[in-house]
Design a protein around this motif. Structure first.
Motif, PDB file in Angstrom:
ATOM      1  N   SER A  16       0.821  -1.222   0.000  1.00 24.81           N
ATOM      2  CA  SER A  16       0.000   0.000   0.000  1.00 24.81           C
ATOM      3  C   SER A  16       0.856   1.274   0.000  1.00 24.81           C
ATOM      4  O   SER A  16       0.320   2.368  -0.116  1.00 24.81           O
ATOM      5  N   GLY A  17       2.159   1.138   0.114  1.00 27.68           N
ATOM      6  CA  GLY A  17       3.028   2.325   0.115  1.00 27.68           C
ATOM      7  C   GLY A  17       3.192   2.878  -1.290  1.00 27.68           C
ATOM      8  O   GLY A  17       2.787   2.235  -2.275  1.00 27.68           O
ATOM      9  N   PHE A  18       3.812   4.058  -1.390  1.00 24.79           N
ATOM     10  CA  PHE A  18       3.965   4.672  -2.711  1.00 24.79           C
ATOM     11  C   PHE A  18       4.779   3.760  -3.630  1.00 24.79           C
ATOM     12  O   PHE A  18       4.391   3.508  -4.765  1.00 24.79           O
ATOM     13  N   THR A  19       5.900   3.241  -3.130  1.00 24.35           N
ATOM     14  CA  THR A  19       6.731   2.359  -3.957  1.00 24.35           C
ATOM     15  C   THR A  19       6.087   0.981  -4.074  1.00 24.35           C
ATOM     16  O   THR A  19       6.110   0.363  -5.140  1.00 24.35           O
ATOM     17  N   ARG A  47      -0.837  -3.560   6.630  1.00 23.86           N
ATOM     18  CA  ARG A  47      -1.652  -3.524   7.855  1.00 23.86           C
ATOM     19  C   ARG A  47      -3.107  -3.127   7.600  1.00 23.86           C
ATOM     20  O   ARG A  47      -3.914  -3.154   8.534  1.00 23.86           O
ATOM     21  N   ASP A  78       1.428  -6.519  10.639  1.00 25.07           N
ATOM     22  CA  ASP A  78       1.891  -5.214  11.133  1.00 25.07           C
ATOM     23  C   ASP A  78       3.277  -5.401  11.751  1.00 25.07           C
ATOM     24  O   ASP A  78       3.511  -6.379  12.473  1.00 25.07           O
ATOM     25  N   ILE A  79       4.144  -4.440  11.504  1.00 22.62           N
ATOM     26  CA  ILE A  79       5.507  -4.495  12.064  1.00 22.62           C
ATOM     27  C   ILE A  79       5.457  -4.633  13.592  1.00 22.62           C
ATOM     28  O   ILE A  79       6.326  -5.275  14.184  1.00 22.62           O
ATOM     29  N   ILE A 123      14.527  -2.782  -0.608  1.00 21.28           N
ATOM     30  CA  ILE A 123      15.003  -1.691  -1.477  1.00 21.28           C
ATOM     31  C   ILE A 123      15.589  -0.584  -0.611  1.00 21.28           C
ATOM     32  O   ILE A 123      15.450   0.594  -0.902  1.00 21.28           O
ATOM     33  N   ASP A 155      18.830   2.136  -5.733  1.00 18.92           N
ATOM     34  CA  ASP A 155      19.919   1.953  -4.753  1.00 18.92           C
ATOM     35  C   ASP A 155      19.950   0.464  -4.462  1.00 18.92           C
ATOM     36  O   ASP A 155      19.017  -0.017  -3.822  1.00 18.92           O
ATOM     37  N   HIS A 193       9.020  10.653  -3.799  1.00 17.71           N
ATOM     38  CA  HIS A 193       8.052  10.575  -2.697  1.00 17.71           C
ATOM     39  C   HIS A 193       8.751  10.791  -1.358  1.00 17.71           C
ATOM     40  O   HIS A 193       9.926  10.455  -1.201  1.00 17.71           O
ATOM     41  N   SER A 199      13.795   8.626   4.917  1.00 19.32           N
ATOM     42  CA  SER A 199      14.929   7.700   5.100  1.00 19.32           C
ATOM     43  C   SER A 199      16.242   8.484   5.065  1.00 19.32           C
ATOM     44  O   SER A 199      17.147   8.229   5.872  1.00 19.32           O
TER      45      SER A 199
HETATM   46  N1  NAP Z   1      16.248   1.775  -3.372  1.00 24.94           N
HETATM   47  C1  NAP Z   1      15.591   2.726  -3.957  1.00 24.94           C
HETATM   48  O1  NAP Z   1      16.047   3.264  -4.927  1.00 24.94           O
HETATM   49  C2  NAP Z   1      14.248   3.134  -3.398  1.00 24.94           C
HETATM   50  C3  NAP Z   1      13.278   3.693  -4.228  1.00 24.94           C
HETATM   51  C4  NAP Z   1      12.041   4.036  -3.674  1.00 24.94           C
HETATM   52  C5  NAP Z   1      11.811   3.837  -2.315  1.00 24.94           C
HETATM   53  N2  NAP Z   1      12.794   3.317  -1.536  1.00 24.94           N
HETATM   54  C6  NAP Z   1      12.587   3.097  -0.086  1.00 24.94           C
HETATM   55  O2  NAP Z   1      11.393   2.374   0.122  1.00 24.94           O
HETATM   56  C7  NAP Z   1      10.851   2.721   1.386  1.00 24.94           C
HETATM   57  C8  NAP Z   1       9.379   3.054   1.227  1.00 24.94           C
HETATM   58  O3  NAP Z   1       9.243   4.295   0.559  1.00 24.94           O
HETATM   59  P1  NAP Z   1       7.811   4.847   0.134  1.00 24.94           P
HETATM   60  O4  NAP Z   1       8.044   6.150  -0.496  1.00 24.94           O
HETATM   61  O5  NAP Z   1       7.067   3.797  -0.608  1.00 24.94           O
HETATM   62  O6  NAP Z   1       7.156   5.053   1.587  1.00 24.94           O
HETATM   63  P2  NAP Z   1       5.626   5.041   2.021  1.00 24.94           P
HETATM   64  O7  NAP Z   1       4.728   5.432   0.897  1.00 24.94           O
HETATM   65  O8  NAP Z   1       5.554   5.847   3.270  1.00 24.94           O
HETATM   66  O9  NAP Z   1       5.309   3.513   2.348  1.00 24.94           O
HETATM   67  C9  NAP Z   1       5.569   2.946   3.579  1.00 24.94           C
HETATM   68  C10 NAP Z   1       4.863   1.615   3.672  1.00 24.94           C
HETATM   69  O10 NAP Z   1       5.165   1.079   4.973  1.00 24.94           O
HETATM   70  C11 NAP Z   1       3.949   0.631   5.551  1.00 24.94           C
HETATM   71  N3  NAP Z   1       4.030   0.652   7.010  1.00 24.94           N
HETATM   72  C12 NAP Z   1       4.365   1.678   7.822  1.00 24.94           C
HETATM   73  N4  NAP Z   1       4.285   1.296   9.112  1.00 24.94           N
HETATM   74  C13 NAP Z   1       3.882  -0.007   9.103  1.00 24.94           C
HETATM   75  C14 NAP Z   1       3.596  -0.973  10.100  1.00 24.94           C
HETATM   76  N5  NAP Z   1       3.676  -0.666  11.396  1.00 24.94           N
HETATM   77  N6  NAP Z   1       3.220  -2.201   9.728  1.00 24.94           N
HETATM   78  C15 NAP Z   1       3.093  -2.534   8.426  1.00 24.94           C
HETATM   79  N7  NAP Z   1       3.336  -1.667   7.422  1.00 24.94           N
HETATM   80  C16 NAP Z   1       3.719  -0.422   7.760  1.00 24.94           C
HETATM   81  C17 NAP Z   1       2.908   1.611   5.046  1.00 24.94           C
HETATM   82  O11 NAP Z   1       1.619   1.045   5.248  1.00 24.94           O
HETATM   83  P3  NAP Z   1       0.263   1.932   5.266  1.00 24.94           P
HETATM   84  O12 NAP Z   1      -0.047   2.170   3.818  1.00 24.94           O
HETATM   85  O13 NAP Z   1      -0.719   1.073   5.948  1.00 24.94           O
HETATM   86  O14 NAP Z   1       0.579   3.210   5.992  1.00 24.94           O
HETATM   87  C18 NAP Z   1       3.330   1.699   3.585  1.00 24.94           C
HETATM   88  O15 NAP Z   1       2.841   0.582   2.891  1.00 24.94           O
HETATM   89  C19 NAP Z   1      11.687   3.884   1.923  1.00 24.94           C
HETATM   90  O16 NAP Z   1      12.616   3.374   2.842  1.00 24.94           O
HETATM   91  C20 NAP Z   1      12.407   4.389   0.683  1.00 24.94           C
HETATM   92  O17 NAP Z   1      13.644   4.999   0.973  1.00 24.94           O
HETATM   93  C21 NAP Z   1      13.988   2.955  -2.050  1.00 24.94           C
END
Ligand code: NAP
Length: 429
Positions: A16-19, A47, A78-79, A123, A155, A193, A199
């Motif tokens: 459900s997160g952006f990525t 979650r 859930d974490i 990731i 990355d 995003h 991070s």
């Molecule tokens: N390597 C790369 O190049 C690259 C590229 C993109 C992203 N990333 C990394 O990917 C990560 C996510 O980024 P994002 O932009 O997608 O963030 P985001 O949109 O905030 O997504 C976070 C995800 O974590 C979930 N989450 C948070 N707390 C939780 C819990 N207690 N239990 C279960 N799930 C939980 C959220 O669930 P809900 O939807 O329920 O809130 C959501 O699905 C970051 O660390 C980012 O740096 C890396």
């Protein structure tokens, strides 16, 4: 890996997160890939059931596959609830973990996967988390025969596999590589995003922890082969690309160094020195970036500064990060080129005293970095884990992508999905 006994070959955690939503779409594409000879049962996990359903419905609409939501499993976990993570891990062969910042949320997932005999790919671009997981879980993961592979997005797969590709293409011994990342944007500009913004803020805010971790871990340095790679100034001009560059502060340096250390220690391959830079254009961009960088580094040092940076990403990043993330048009218009300049020694020549006498230039090119390249890289890493089993390290463990995949067909798989590796030039000097 025990694919037969588990209901799902892949589980996208944090779908459900952006990525996560784009990783979900990418797995859905992979499920119906033309060359697929066996089914790919998979699930999404998170979650909130409603959010997961919405992601599946959106993917179904985008991919023109109305039956998609009924073909995919849904796991609620859930974490903060370790039993729910165990339940998720038990049902998967490989977990694709998209829940970050990993420094806060990553370890319980690694622990659950290791304890339940499940491989895991993330990731993460946070060196402290990646290095800590190696120290804490490498041996346990090896005992269980599972693969925990970090940094498998933009990355740092292009950089890590790019160095290995450059080495494999050189007709001799590659001893040092500099890489230069160029990000191209379309008329709508670039945006990232705020998940990645958070991070980065927490990572830079805790840089002293990384220094402490490294000095406590006391890992053996790899020997220096060939002439020492000179460190560039904080701002330097790259003549070959006709642009200024600054050091790239992502996880690439940490990841590539650990890969080279593994290749030397375990496979007895000659290690390659590495430095990562990002191109920034002309002198005006350099000045703007220096101000932005100093401003950022000052704010991340204090709790209140971090709070403000997180609350107003758009303002403090000059529009580069936002809570909404990039639009589809912004993603369609952007791409990256990672150029590698390598130096080394002709076959049979000693690397002892002489100056390097071969040069090579290679490139990795791909679509938008964060939400197109990252899902492709993560999903193709997972397919490699499922399919190229005999080419993986013999025992399990915690690995960088290069350590896990240097002998596999991952580079070919990436090429088939639009992330292309090529030799630009190679010459004797
Ligand atoms: N390597 C790369 O190049 C690259 C590229 C993109 C992203 N990333 C990394 O990917 C990560 C996510 O980024 P994002 O932009 O997608 O963030 P985001 O949109 O905030 O997504 C976070 C995800 O974590 C979930 N989450 C948070 N707390 C939780 C819990 N207690 N239990 C279960 N799930 C939980 C959220 O669930 P809900 O939807 O329920 O809130 C959501 O699905 C970051 O660390 C980012 O740096 C890396």
């Amino acid at each position: 890996m025990a694919t037969e006994q588990r209901p799902f070959h892949l589980v996208v955690f944090g779908a459900s997160g952006f990525t996560g939503q784009f990783v979900t779409e990418e797995v859905a594409r992979e499920q119906v890939a033309r060359d697929r000879s066996s089914p790919l049962p998979w699930a999404v996990a998170g979650r909130s059931r409603e959010k997961l359903q919405r992601v599946l419905e959106k993917a179904a609409l985008k991919l023109g596959r109305p039956t998609l939501p009924s073909e995919v499993g849904v796991i609620i976990c859930d974490i903060t609830n370790p039993a729910s993570l165990d339940e998720m891990a038990k049902q998967a062969t490989v977990v694709l973990n998209c829940v970050g910042p990993y420094r806060f949320y990553g370890e319980p997932v690694v622990k659950a996967c290791v304890e339940n005999g499940t491989s895991c790919i993330d990731i993460c671009g946070e060196p402290e988390f990646l290095e800590l997981m190696y120290l804490k879980y490498h041996e346990k993961a090896a005992e269980k025969g599972v693969y925990i592979i970090g940094s498998s997005g933009f990355d740092s797969i292009p950089a890590d596999l790019g160095v290995i590709y450059t080495r494999n293409q050189m007709n001799g011994t590659l001893t040092a590589v500099e890489s230069f990342l160029t990000v191209h944007s379309g008329p709508e500009g670039l945006c990232i995003h705020d998940g990645t913004w958070k991070s980065a803020i927490y990572g830079f805010g805790a840089r002293s922890n990384l220094r402490k971790l490294r000095s406590a871990s006391n890992l053996k340095p790899v020997p220096l082969i060939g002439t020492k790679l000179k460190k560039r100034w904080p701002v330097s001009y790259c003549r070959e690309l006709n642009t200024y560059s600054i050091p790239f502060l992502g996880s690439d340096m940490s990841v590539v160094k650990r890969t080279q250390s593994y290749l030397y220690e375990v496979l007895e391959e000659s290690p390659v020195q590495y430095a990562a830079y990002i191109t920034v254009g002309g002198i005006t961009s350099v000045i703007k970036l220096m101000f932005a960088g100093l401003f950022f580094l000052f704010f991340v040092r204090f709790g209140i500064g971090r709070h403000l940076l997180i609350k107003f990403p758009w303002l403090f990043s000059f529009g580069y990060f936002s809570k909404q993330g990039p639009t589809q048009k912004q993603m369609d218009g952007s791409s990256f080129t990672l150029t590698f300049f390598g130096q080394g020694y002709k076959q049979g020549l000693s690397t002892d005293k002489l100056k390097p006498n071969i040069r090579i230039c290679t490139q990795v090119k791909g679509p938008e970095a964060g939400y197109v390249t990252t899902p492709i890289a993560m999903v193709q890493a997972a397919m490699t884990l499922l399919n190229d089993v005999s080419d993986l390290p013999k025992a399990g463990g915690v690995f960088t992508p290069g350590a896990a995949f240097s002998k596999t067909k991952l580079i070919d798989r990436l090429g088939q999905h639009g992330i292309e590796f090529s030799v630009i030039s190679s010459s004797e000097v």
